[in-house]
Design a protein around this motif. Sequence first.
Motif, PDB file in Angstrom:
ATOM      1  N   LEU A 105      94.556 -13.319  14.604  1.00  0.00           N
ATOM      2  CA  LEU A 105      94.571 -11.914  15.031  1.00  0.00           C
ATOM      3  C   LEU A 105      93.440 -11.620  16.010  1.00  0.00           C
ATOM      4  O   LEU A 105      93.607 -10.877  16.974  1.00  0.00           O
ATOM      5  CB  LEU A 105      94.455 -10.994  13.804  1.00  0.00           C
ATOM      6  CG  LEU A 105      95.708 -10.938  12.937  1.00  0.00           C
ATOM      7  CD1 LEU A 105      95.479 -10.044  11.723  1.00  0.00           C
ATOM      8  CD2 LEU A 105      96.892 -10.420  13.754  1.00  0.00           C
ATOM      9  N   ASN A 109     103.112 -10.321  17.045  1.00  0.00           N
ATOM     10  CA  ASN A 109     102.369 -10.748  15.855  1.00  0.00           C
ATOM     11  C   ASN A 109     103.026 -10.293  14.560  1.00  0.00           C
ATOM     12  O   ASN A 109     103.058 -11.029  13.578  1.00  0.00           O
ATOM     13  CB  ASN A 109     100.932 -10.248  15.942  1.00  0.00           C
ATOM     14  CG  ASN A 109     100.107 -11.119  16.876  1.00  0.00           C
ATOM     15  OD1 ASN A 109      99.823 -12.269  16.556  1.00  0.00           O
ATOM     16  ND2 ASN A 109      99.771 -10.592  18.034  1.00  0.00           N
ATOM     17  N   ALA A 126      94.446 -12.937  19.335  1.00  0.00           N
ATOM     18  CA  ALA A 126      95.424 -12.045  19.963  1.00  0.00           C
ATOM     19  C   ALA A 126      94.732 -10.803  20.479  1.00  0.00           C
ATOM     20  O   ALA A 126      94.980 -10.343  21.594  1.00  0.00           O
ATOM     21  CB  ALA A 126      96.511 -11.672  18.957  1.00  0.00           C
TER      22      ALA A 126
END
Lengths: 818, 56
Positions: B12, A199, B15
Amino acid sequence: MSTLAVETSAGRRARAACSCSHCGLPVPAGLFEEGAAEQFCCAGCRTVWGVLHAGGLEQYYRVRAAVEAPSERARTTGARYEELDDPAFRTASVRELEDGSAETDLLLEGVHCAACVWLVERLGRVTPGVIESRVHVRTRIARVRFDPERVALSRIARALDSLGYPVHPARGQAARDARTREDRRHLIRVAVAGALAGNIMLLAVALYGGEIAGIDPLWDGVFRWVSMGLGVVSLAWPGRVFFRGALAALRTRTAHLDLPIAIALLAGGAWGVTNTVRGTGEIYFDSLAVLVFLLLVGRWVQHRQQRAAADEVGLMLTLTPTSAVLVAEDGSTRRAPIESVAVGSLVEVGPGEVVPADGVVEVGHGAVDESLLTGESAPVSVRAGSPVAAGSVNMTTVLRVRVAAVGEGTRVARLMRLVAEASERKSPIVQLTDRIAGRFVLVVLTLALVTTVIWTVRADAHTALEHATALLIITCPCALGLATPMAMSVALGRAARMRTLVKSAAALEALARPGAMVLDKTGTVTEGRMSAAWFEGDDRLRGIAAALEERSAHPIGRAIVAEAPSRPAAVACEHLSGRGVRGRVDGGLAAVGSPEFVADESGVAVDADAVRRALDAGLTPVAVWAEGIGSGVFAIGDRVRDDAAEAVSALRAMGWSVRMASGDDPAVVGKVAAAVGVTDAEGRVSPEGKADLVTRLCAASDRPVVMVGDGVNDAAALAAATVGIAVHGGAEASLEAADIYISEPGVRPLVELVRLARSTKRTIRICLGASLTYNAIGATLAMCGLMSALLAAVIMPISSLVVVSIAVRPLKKRGGVR
Amino acid sequence: MTVLLIMLPMALLLAGFGVYAFIRAAKAGQFDDLDTPPLRAVFDDELEGKGSSGSG
């Protein structure tokens, strides 16, 4: 038998003239049953077939046909497994669950394919009361959950045995569970680090893109803050292991690779946070997160490989018998776990079994093999009143032993304490990477300081800190941390394929540098059991000698029997203890035994020259005579392994000094040493003496001292040595004390192991060279202030990639060690 | 570009959910044994009812 069944069986027979209904192997003529629908090659297959059909599990054959050609004969031992019901075992190894069921781990021999898994997991069908059984095909451990009210554990074990999977209690369940939890933590760290790195990389792409093409300051700020958030998590959670390692290294004042890594992570993280808050300058979190991830992957790979080796050794320990036959007051016997044997109890030791505790023989006479304890190759004869030690093997008839010491009090336990002391005294092997890491930290910190000073003078303090941080990150020993474990795990994998289990990578690394190697004699250089080295005389005499010795349980007698291809029948055999056997073979008188005995019996002289040659070679001469044929001489002894001499010279050629230390008779040791070309040999060395010898050698030079042995008598020396190598057929004590276990017989694997260590070290050197080159370039650029974050982000992964591919490839290409 | 204000937290979150699921699976022992389950799956032909989960 129903018509249908007969028809299908007939059809099956038409295809394969007469193959076993269970395993498909040919049925021996003697076992063929005329007219029977099902034919079996052995009792084991018959049992398994019966159980499967009675339990409605015939589908097993369909399942098996789908996975492999059946080829293995079923092995059933028919053991009673009473020891599993003993309260002592239950408290030690059976866990009570909340719902009233119980759970235990059992090691199953013979589990190897999908059909085995299918069968074992349907255990509940043939054994009511079994709630669930799950087997792990690689470790062969089945976790069985059952209802203790409805079924006894011994019955479950008997059921598994009757399916062809002999059962061993898998001790050390708690330790195994702890290792499993450790594995899970490792895996979770890798996964979390990977997710975070991925990420942050996505955000970094946006940031680098913005740097080149321009970006709205708002989004620049958002991305930087989010990067920081993820980066801090990466450092604080999966990255924590490095800080912990670095702290431990500081506390013990040893160099460890974690130290430079922790410094780089800390400096990069601190500077990244500062720059994020200030809103300008590099933030580094992408590099740091990837660094953490790659380092963890390297560690995980190596950990898995070492773990597999440790597991395998643990399983072998489980296979050693841990039960004893207790004789009650009324003379009845029962099998009980070793824990319930107490001082004063009477135990029965069958032929071929291991004596479970120290004691005194009360009933019976025969011979015991104490070679694991003493290193002496010849069996020791015992009779009522003789002391026997735990760990020796009963070679002949049933003995009853009054137990004098158990557990901690036994001679084996005393030797094991010696092992513990020796391993405490021994200093751990400092791995190459850690040795380098120490200097590395010094150099990098000096460079960072120099950079700071220069740039403070040339520009300002802020620029100076910026460049110093870039230097710390770019020089972070990623390649050191990733390439070395990779190369090591490739090497450990190769070793495992040669059936050599390496418990620690450091041990393999230590073998790369030649030093002193101390070989044990019995079982290492020699085969560790009696066999006929040669025979001189008429060939028919071999068969005759075997016929006479057929009933003998003495190792020398067994060696003669094993040597004969076929033997006639002997009648009226008379065993004269300690001298020999006489009887009639094919109508004529015959005798076998000591040369004097045979000379007396036959009245003719035995070939004195052959007898002398046998004695000269350290072997026992055994004469044989038959009426009308004449006499001959066997030379029997613990034979030197065929590959020993060649292996010793190969080790010499690689710079090792080879010596031999044995507990056996000095004359025998001297002869074996001469046969394999070892000049420095000592006989009658006690276990303590061996450990002392190894310790002295260790103190004498900084080169590695390797001890190679197989017995309990070698265990202390194995633990004291830089690297302890246990060889094929070793006792459990030596397995535990050793760093490396070679499960192939012979000395040749030792040579291959050393070659593997050398080629691995070479690979690691090349990796280090490449990574240091990268670091030197990176450091120069950073010091000159030319290292932009983008360049760092590109160089770092490329350097890792290059180094890792070097680590994995050369071994493959060179075809390794053979 | 303001769509990112929603997209970024959502990405996010997703994830994070994946990581959470992985950790739960690892702790439940789903990755303890990677050798046996493929063999087990070959013979799921009979109707046995409950497919039991990994050992705790």
